[in-house]
Enzyme design. Structure first.
Site, PDB file in Angstrom:
ATOM      1  N   VAL A 124       0.831  -1.201   0.000  1.00 40.62           N
ATOM      2  CA  VAL A 124       0.000   0.000   0.000  1.00 40.62           C
ATOM      3  C   VAL A 124       0.863   1.247   0.000  1.00 40.62           C
ATOM      4  CG1 VAL A 124      -1.817   1.238   1.244  1.00 40.62           C
ATOM      5  CG2 VAL A 124      -1.799  -1.257   1.236  1.00 40.62           C
ATOM      6  N   GLU A 125       1.968   1.216   0.717  1.00 37.90           N
ATOM      7  CA  GLU A 125       2.840   2.380   0.825  1.00 37.90           C
ATOM      8  C   GLU A 125       3.593   2.670  -0.473  1.00 37.90           C
ATOM      9  OE1 GLU A 125       3.326   4.638   2.979  1.00 37.90           O
ATOM     10  OE2 GLU A 125       2.406   3.921   4.828  1.00 37.90           O
TER      11      GLU A 125
END
Length: 548
Positions: free
Chosen positions: A207-208
């Site tokens: 996600v990052e």
């Protein structure tokens, strides 16, 4: 009598050992006139670690005494290279090379970060039509996942929307990430386990950063775990002109583990800890206040910044899909590169990834992937600092066995660069190249027979990112005519060059050794011109060798 025999035995053994050490120090230069060498024997295929008898030695090669057994002398090849700048004939210890030999594919393609970042910020939580996954099945699997993780994975319509949206619109991207994760997740799990953190936090890196170690957000957060400059410094990540440890997979993961441990100790809830990791503890506490004191993420989500509101649902959706990959139709393919197929060594002198690529034969793109910490593709050498080079396992042996030679080569290269650019390159050889779809620096460098670092220097580039239509200044090693043809004619599988020769592969030849026999020709040139995908050659094979 028995004592006397024992004495004779030990005396004889002593003489044998003395003779062995005395002769082992002598380098034997084979005299072609004194040895009869049979052309019919495949002697060039003898590996360095194999014991050779005198009749097996090849004329012109150097050997040292390996051992003496029953009065018979056995030899092995001498791996020492006397010319300190002869970097073209590196040899590895054959036995070690055999042990290290692991299958490895090249990898240099990860353009998922921008789309991942956009998907998190633009989540709408609208109902998605995806009949392949019904709600009852989803609820059952979420319940099973909730039982084995400390995260709150309870079903809600918003989470269902994100999961179905990912499965419907991002399947190809997720499949690529699953393959890439096989390289990163083992190192992430080790660091998370060291700090007693839930191993599922590894999905947060997707996600990052979409597992892109040099990913950089619009506000400056960098690396797999998206550290801001100040936060990275606080947790021990060095950032300088040459190095950005926020992009170091191991060091940044350790820093992320420390930071997440701190956040969890503050909030006592993993959902809130992740929200604080994304937007800062202050934004989470303000959202709690504005919600009227609720402490459940789903109850305060509407009071969080837009990006953070979609952050935890994206994390939980990613975790659900990865944990149920096979049931959802994803394949567990072998990774392009595996973490266990690489190793590191400490550098003892400044060296560039270009130079490492030249002496090891490992593609520059693969070296950049394995060593994302070095912003300019230069590994510095600073006293009291430790910098490492990560290589495929099969390249470690040749590098270690020839360190002095490699560093001498690198120093000579740096010494040359002290001269002004006009003295190195004639201005009339300059050409302009327009970046096309699918181009990257390594491909362009091979097209013009130059180095990635040179293209970056000539064009003032501080990263490897290129845009379609971008114009680059190139000083090709080829002639002006050749350079003009490359830039004015469409790219084809056969280079636009003046003429071609052929080369017949001999026993013992390799792509590297053949390239060294032809000035201005690289291993990649030979592979492209002859449609060779691997590295194996067969004696008698005819190779096209183009020349400008």
């Amino acid at each position: 009598m028995k004592q006397r025999l024992n004495s004779y035995f030990f005396y004889f053994a002593f003489l044998q050992i003395t003779c062995f050490y005395a002769q082992d120090l002598q380098t034997v230069k084979v005299n072609p006139d004194s040895l009869v060498v049979s052309e019919n024997k495949n002697k060039t295929q003898q590996i360095a670690a194999e014991r050779l008898t005198e009749d097996m030695l090849v004329s012109g090669q150097k050997y040292v005494v390996d051992t003496i057994i029953n009065g018979k002398t056995y030899y092995k090849q001498d791996l020492k290279i006397t010319d300190s700048l002869n970097i073209k004939n590196l040899k590895d210890h054959a036995y070690s090379a055999k042990v290290d030999q692991l299958w490895l594919d090249e990898l240099y393609n990860n353009s998922l970060y921008d789309s991942i970042y956009q998907s998190v910020t633009d989540l709408t939580f609208e109902e998605v039509d995806y009949p392949e996954l019904n709600t009852d099945t989803l609820k059952k699997r979420l319940l099973e996942l909730d039982a084995k993780t400390p995260f709150n994975v309870a079903y809600n319509p918003a989470l269902e929307s994100v999961i179905k949206s990912y499965l419907k619109r991002r399947r190809n991207s997720l499949q690529k990430l699953m393959v890439l994760s096989e390289y990163y997740f083992p190192m992430f799990e080790r660091e998370l386990d060291n700090y007693d953190l839930p191993l599922e936090i590894k999905y947060l890196s997707i996600v990052e950063s979409a597992l892109k170690p040099r990913a950089k957000s619009r506000v400056g957060a960098t690396g797999l775990w998206q550290f801001m400059y100040a936060t990275g410094k606080y947790y021990g990540l060095d950032v300088s002109s040459y190095v950005d440890e926020r992009s170091d997979p191991l060091k940044s993961t350790e820093a992320a583990a420390k930071y997440l441990s701190k956040l969890y100790s503050m909030f006592g809830d993993w959902d809130l800890a992740l929200a604080a990791y994304n937007s800062g503890p202050g934004n989470v506490t303000k959202a709690i206040r504005r919600s009227g004191g609720y402490e459940n993420y789903w109850n305060i989500r509407n009071y969080l910044p837009r990006e953070t509101a979609g952050y935890l649902p994206a994390f939980l959706a990613t975790m659900y899909i990865f944990e149920n990959a096979e049931e959802l139709g994803f394949s567990r393919a072998k990774p392009e590169i595996a973490y266990m197929e690489t190793d590191t060594l400490h550098v003892k002198q400044m060296i560039t990834l270009d130079q490492v690529s030249e002496v090891t034969g490992v593609k520059i793109e693969e070296l950049q992937f394995l060593n994302p910490t070095y912003k300019l593709d230069i590994i510095p050498f600073i006293k009291k600092e430790t910098y490492t080079l990560r290589l495929p396992v099969e390249a470690i042996g040749p590098f270690v066995a020839n360190e002095e030679l490699i560093y001498a080569f690198a120093k000579a290269e740096f010494d040359k660069r002290e001269k002004p650019l006009p003295q190195l390159i004639e201005s009339e050889t300059k050409t302009r190249y327009t970046v096309r779809s699918g181009d990257y620096l390594g491909r362009i460098a091979r097209k013009f027979n130059v180095r990635v670092s040179q293209i970056k220097q000539w064009n003032g580039l501080r990263s490897n990112n290129l845009s379609i239509g971008q114009r680059l200044t190139i000083f090709p090693r080829n002639s002006t005519a050749t350079a003009t043809k490359v830039t004015t004619k469409p790219t084809t599988s056969t280079p636009q060059v003046a003429g071609a020769n052929t080369y017949i592969v001999k026993k013992g030849d390799s792509l590297w050794s053949i390239a060294q026999k032809h000035s201005g020709i690289s291993v990649e040139n030979i592979k492209e011109w002859n449609d060779i995908s691997g590295t194996s050659l067969k004696p008698g094979m005819t190779l096209k060798m183009y020349k400008g």
